[in-house]
Every structure is written in C-alpha cells, then in structure tokens.
Design a protein around this motif. Structure first.
Motif, PDB file in Angstrom:
ATOM      1  N   ILE A  99      -5.455  -0.723  -2.565  1.00 47.83           N
ATOM      2  CA  ILE A  99      -6.468  -0.577  -1.515  1.00 47.83           C
ATOM      3  C   ILE A  99      -7.838  -1.044  -2.012  1.00 47.83           C
ATOM      4  O   ILE A  99      -8.547  -1.795  -1.329  1.00 47.83           O
ATOM      5  CB  ILE A  99      -6.523   0.883  -1.046  1.00 47.83           C
ATOM      6  CG1 ILE A  99      -5.177   1.294  -0.444  1.00 47.83           C
ATOM      7  CG2 ILE A  99      -7.637   1.076  -0.029  1.00 47.83           C
ATOM      8  CD1 ILE A  99      -5.098   2.745  -0.034  1.00 47.83           C
ATOM      9  N   GLY A 100      -8.236  -0.595  -3.211  1.00 46.11           N
ATOM     10  CA  GLY A 100      -9.519  -1.024  -3.753  1.00 46.11           C
ATOM     11  C   GLY A 100      -9.581  -2.513  -4.018  1.00 46.11           C
ATOM     12  O   GLY A 100     -10.609  -3.158  -3.773  1.00 46.11           O
ATOM     13  N   VAL A 123       0.824  -1.209   0.000  1.00 45.21           N
ATOM     14  CA  VAL A 123       0.000   0.000   0.000  1.00 45.21           C
ATOM     15  C   VAL A 123       0.858   1.259   0.000  1.00 45.21           C
ATOM     16  O   VAL A 123       0.373   2.347   0.293  1.00 45.21           O
ATOM     17  CB  VAL A 123      -0.967   0.012   1.202  1.00 45.21           C
ATOM     18  CG1 VAL A 123      -1.913  -1.152   1.156  1.00 45.21           C
ATOM     19  CG2 VAL A 123      -0.209   0.039   2.525  1.00 45.21           C
ATOM     20  N   LEU A 146      -1.596   2.816  -5.887  1.00 44.38           N
ATOM     21  CA  LEU A 146      -2.117   2.864  -4.527  1.00 44.38           C
ATOM     22  C   LEU A 146      -3.618   2.595  -4.498  1.00 44.38           C
ATOM     23  O   LEU A 146      -4.111   1.821  -3.665  1.00 44.38           O
ATOM     24  CB  LEU A 146      -1.810   4.233  -3.915  1.00 44.38           C
ATOM     25  CG  LEU A 146      -2.304   4.481  -2.488  1.00 44.38           C
ATOM     26  CD1 LEU A 146      -1.680   3.490  -1.532  1.00 44.38           C
ATOM     27  CD2 LEU A 146      -1.984   5.898  -2.053  1.00 44.38           C
ATOM     28  N   SER A 147      -4.364   3.209  -5.415  1.00 41.88           N
ATOM     29  CA  SER A 147      -5.808   2.974  -5.477  1.00 41.88           C
ATOM     30  C   SER A 147      -6.116   1.526  -5.822  1.00 41.88           C
ATOM     31  O   SER A 147      -7.055   0.933  -5.269  1.00 41.88           O
ATOM     32  CB  SER A 147      -6.442   3.904  -6.522  1.00 41.88           C
ATOM     33  OG  SER A 147      -6.176   5.257  -6.219  1.00 41.88           O
ATOM     34  N   GLY A 148      -5.333   0.946  -6.725  1.00 42.29           N
ATOM     35  CA  GLY A 148      -5.562  -0.444  -7.091  1.00 42.29           C
ATOM     36  C   GLY A 148      -5.312  -1.395  -5.948  1.00 42.29           C
ATOM     37  O   GLY A 148      -6.048  -2.380  -5.758  1.00 42.29           O
ATOM     38  N   ILE A 192      -0.428   7.064  -7.774  1.00 42.90           N
ATOM     39  CA  ILE A 192      -1.774   7.086  -7.211  1.00 42.90           C
ATOM     40  C   ILE A 192      -2.623   5.973  -7.808  1.00 42.90           C
ATOM     41  O   ILE A 192      -3.519   5.422  -7.137  1.00 42.90           O
ATOM     42  CB  ILE A 192      -2.430   8.470  -7.451  1.00 42.90           C
ATOM     43  CG1 ILE A 192      -3.775   8.568  -6.742  1.00 42.90           C
ATOM     44  CG2 ILE A 192      -2.582   8.735  -8.935  1.00 42.90           C
ATOM     45  CD1 ILE A 192      -3.689   8.479  -5.255  1.00 42.90           C
ATOM     46  N   LEU A 193      -2.347   5.597  -9.047  1.00 39.81           N
ATOM     47  CA  LEU A 193      -3.078   4.505  -9.691  1.00 39.81           C
ATOM     48  C   LEU A 193      -2.767   3.190  -8.984  1.00 39.81           C
ATOM     49  O   LEU A 193      -3.661   2.387  -8.704  1.00 39.81           O
ATOM     50  CB  LEU A 193      -2.695   4.436 -11.171  1.00 39.81           C
ATOM     51  CG  LEU A 193      -3.453   3.413 -12.007  1.00 39.81           C
ATOM     52  CD1 LEU A 193      -4.810   3.953 -12.387  1.00 39.81           C
ATOM     53  CD2 LEU A 193      -2.664   3.062 -13.254  1.00 39.81           C
ATOM     54  N   LEU A 251      -6.350  -1.876 -12.786  1.00 39.24           N
ATOM     55  CA  LEU A 251      -6.319  -0.440 -13.024  1.00 39.24           C
ATOM     56  C   LEU A 251      -5.190  -0.052 -13.981  1.00 39.24           C
ATOM     57  O   LEU A 251      -5.353   0.848 -14.813  1.00 39.24           O
ATOM     58  CB  LEU A 251      -6.166   0.309 -11.700  1.00 39.24           C
ATOM     59  CG  LEU A 251      -7.391   0.345 -10.787  1.00 39.24           C
ATOM     60  CD1 LEU A 251      -7.138   1.255  -9.596  1.00 39.24           C
ATOM     61  CD2 LEU A 251      -8.629   0.807 -11.537  1.00 39.24           C
ATOM     62  N   PRO A 306      -4.236  -3.553  -8.560  1.00 42.13           N
ATOM     63  CA  PRO A 306      -3.395  -2.631  -9.339  1.00 42.13           C
ATOM     64  C   PRO A 306      -3.190  -3.067 -10.769  1.00 42.13           C
ATOM     65  O   PRO A 306      -3.022  -2.233 -11.664  1.00 42.13           O
ATOM     66  CB  PRO A 306      -2.072  -2.604  -8.560  1.00 42.13           C
ATOM     67  CG  PRO A 306      -2.079  -3.827  -7.728  1.00 42.13           C
ATOM     68  CD  PRO A 306      -3.515  -4.099  -7.409  1.00 42.13           C
ATOM     69  N   TRP A 356      -5.739   1.783 -17.446  1.00 42.43           N
ATOM     70  CA  TRP A 356      -5.110   3.090 -17.665  1.00 42.43           C
ATOM     71  C   TRP A 356      -4.286   3.097 -18.947  1.00 42.43           C
ATOM     72  O   TRP A 356      -4.328   4.061 -19.719  1.00 42.43           O
ATOM     73  CB  TRP A 356      -4.237   3.438 -16.468  1.00 42.43           C
ATOM     74  CG  TRP A 356      -3.363   4.636 -16.700  1.00 42.43           C
ATOM     75  CD1 TRP A 356      -2.029   4.649 -17.007  1.00 42.43           C
ATOM     76  CD2 TRP A 356      -3.761   6.011 -16.668  1.00 42.43           C
ATOM     77  NE1 TRP A 356      -1.571   5.927 -17.160  1.00 42.43           N
ATOM     78  CE2 TRP A 356      -2.615   6.794 -16.966  1.00 42.43           C
ATOM     79  CE3 TRP A 356      -4.960   6.650 -16.412  1.00 42.43           C
ATOM     80  CZ2 TRP A 356      -2.652   8.175 -17.006  1.00 42.43           C
ATOM     81  CZ3 TRP A 356      -5.001   8.036 -16.461  1.00 42.43           C
ATOM     82  CH2 TRP A 356      -3.856   8.776 -16.752  1.00 42.43           C
TER      83      TRP A 356
END
Length: 370
Positions: A316-317, A254, A312-314, A309-310, A334, A331, A338
């Motif tokens: 956690i999500g 993370v 990190l979002s992947g 940020i991509l 995503l 991740p 992307w």
C-alpha cells in the motif's frame, strides 16, 4: 624524538566533503530517471536467478540463449498483459468519450432496478421522478465537471505512460543483469564488505533472501491467482475479463485475494439467469480463493519468513509513494530493511533478568570512585 601533530586544515576537509557531496548529488540527479527501473529489474533478476541457471543448464550451457528465453518470458508476464489492459480500457471508454464530446448524453433508464426484490419498484419510480423533474438540469450541472474528469484521466494516462517507460527499462536492465549477474553480485558484495566488512557482506545476502521471499510469496501468488481467476471469468463469459484480471492482481497484491472481483461476477451471472456458468465460476472461485493458503507459505519459506503486515504495508505504501511500480518495490524495501534490522538486533542476547531486577539494579547507589 617527539612527534608534533600537524593541525588539520579545516577548510580542506570541508571543501573535500562538499565536493564529494556535490558529485554524489549530481550522479543521483543524472541516474534518477533509471533508479526505479533498475530497482525493479534487480528484484526480478534476484527472484528468477535460479530459473535462469536451470534454463542455461537445459540449453547446453549457453548463457545467451537462457537470457533470451528469460527476456521473452518477462515480456509475456509484463508487457503483453499491460498492453491488453490499455487496449481494453480504450475500447471500453470509446463510446463514453464520443458521447461526452458530442454533448448529447442522456441519463439511462435503469430498467433493471425493477428486478431488485422488495425495493426495486420504489427505486425505479424515484429515479424516473427525478428524470421528469429535471433530467436536463442534472446534465447541465454535471457537464462542468466533465472537463475536470477528462483532465484526471489524462493525468492517469501520463502515469500509465511512465509505467510503460519503467517497464521497458526493467526489461533492458534485466537482460543486462541476467548476462552479467555474477559480476554485478560480486561488485555489490565487494562494496558492502568495504563499508562494513563481513557484516556488510552478510547484509547483502540477507537482502537477497528478503527480495526472493517477497517476489515468490507475494507477487507469484498474486499472478497465479489472478491468471486462474481471469481464465474462469473468460470461460464463464463475464465481460471485461482482462480488466477484471488486472483488478484481481491488485487485489491479491494488497492481500485481499481474488474474491472481491470474483464474487460480484458470480452474482452478475446468476442475476442474468446464467445459472450453469454461475455455478461453475462459484466452484472455481472457491479453489482459486483458497490457493494462496497453500502457495504463499511454501514460497515464502523458500526465501525468508516475513510478517504479513510488513508485506501489506509495503504494497500500500509503495503504491502511494511510487505508483504502480511501488506494488513491487515497496514490499521489497520494507522486507530488506526488516531483515537487516532483525539481524542487527539479534546480535545482542535476550535480557535474562526481569524488569523488577533491572529497576532495582538501577536504583542501587554506586560507590564513588577513589
């Protein structure tokens, strides 16, 4: 001679689409238990394919030997650490479970509160005043929640069980993909070309680059930092080094790094008076904590340049959506999306005009058509 177009049979079209939809849903329903394991295996195989080819070259061109070695490496990287983690949790929670089942739990004395500067004695006195006023009553209020807590732990054990099943499926599918990787890749590219011609084929290549970038830049960096940090914890004598190493893997995935786990360990060593090993772990933590600044950019450039940020979002999500497997799949999904979206947008040139000129062009009256 005039050709008369036959009217389309609407019922036939609707029934054909309905039949295809039912077949697709039924197939997805059947393979649904294997989707996450196969996606995980695909990520691992795409990221480690150059390693397989190198091993095959070293092992006299034998694909079977290279697949066997890669499968054993995956077992060492995934199965053995997870088994050690589960064993550590079971051993550590054994006395607590026994005390809960026996019903003779007593609140601790917390004598170490006296060692806290300035406020330690006050905290110790307040705690013992609380015990003197009703320690038994406190336990009576806590016991009803023990069953709820036990149920929660059973649910987490079920999640761990599903994770182990997906891990076993990942090993099986990885071995099969390693064995027939070229044929599978050709089939995927053929299907993509059938959908969108050259653009579809290019989308598959971009997706592979994104998967390799995430696997190399995020997962490999996290594993390297966690393993080195775990070695430092084990050598310095910090208890529960295996469990803390797994926590470091999650922390690194993370993008928090290993320091949230290493810093409390350093403080604990100094607190217990082990200044020598505390200093050693402090120096080692400085090295491990800054290692990602060197490894991650180098590895990500080997795959594809992706925003942090991509990733990190992947992570956690994906963890929220899919559980522990989502740390790897989130991740990747995503990143692939992307890369495909970025390639599609970049097909159009950048606008040359300023925003004012665009607004003026829209405001100009158009000539009526004659």
């Amino acid at each position: 001679m005039e050709n008369i177009r036959q009217p389309k049979d609407i019922a036939q079209v609707l029934l054909s689409v309905l039949f295809l939809a039912i077949m697709i849903v039924a197939c997805l329903w059947i393979v649904q238990p294997f989707i996450l394991g196969f996606a995980w295996a695909g990520t691992v195989v795409i990221a480690t394919w150059p390693v397989l080819l190198l091993l095959q070259k070293l092992l006299w061109g034998r694909r079977s030997l290279a697949v066997l070695v890669m499968t054993l490496l995956l077992v060492l990287l995934f199965v053995i650490p997870i088994a050690l983690l589960v064993n550590s949790i079971v051993d550590g929670s054994g006395p607590l479970i026994h005390a809960m089942s026996a019903g003779d739990m007593t609140l601790p004395e917390l004598a170490w509160l006296n060692s806290i500067p300035l406020i330690g004695s006050k905290l110790y006195a307040a705690w013992h005043n609380l015990l003197d006023m009703g320690g038994t009553a406190i336990m009576a209020k806590i016991r009803p929640y023990i069953g709820t807590t036990t149920t929660w732990f059973v649910g987490q054990a079920a999640h761990i069980g599903r994770f182990m099943v997906h891990c076993a499926l990942m090993l099986l599918f990885s071995a099969l993909l390693f064995w027939r990787g070229e044929q599978v890749a050709l089939g995927v590219r053929h299907f993509a070309s059938r959908l969108a011609a050259k653009r579809g084929d290019a989308a598959v290549v971009l997706a592979a680059q994104a998967i390799r970038a995430v696997a190399l830049g995020v997962v490999v960096t996290a594993l390297v930092q966690a393993v080195l940090g775990g070695v430092g914890l084990a050598i310095s004598g910090v208890p529960y080094a295996t469990l803390l190493s797994v926590l470091m893997i999650l922390s690194c995935l993370v993008q928090l790094g290993p320091l949230p786990v290493l810093i409390p360990s350093i403080i604990w060593l100094y607190w217990t008076g082990d200044n020598t090993w505390g200093t050693v772990l402090l120096v080692w933590s400085c090295v491990v904590g800054t290692l990602d600044n060197v490894i991650r950019p180098m590895l990500i450039r080997m795959g594809a340049d992706l925003p942090l940020i991509l990733i990190l979002s992947g992570v956690i999500g994906g963890l929220i959506a899919f559980g522990m497997i989502g740390l790897f799949i989130g991740p990747v999904l995503l990143a692939v999306s992307w890369r495909l979206f970025s390639a599609w947008v970049n097909e159009a040139p950048l606008p040359d005009d300023t925003s004012d000129s665009v607004l003026e062009a829209l405001a100009e009256p158009t000539e009526p058509r004659k």
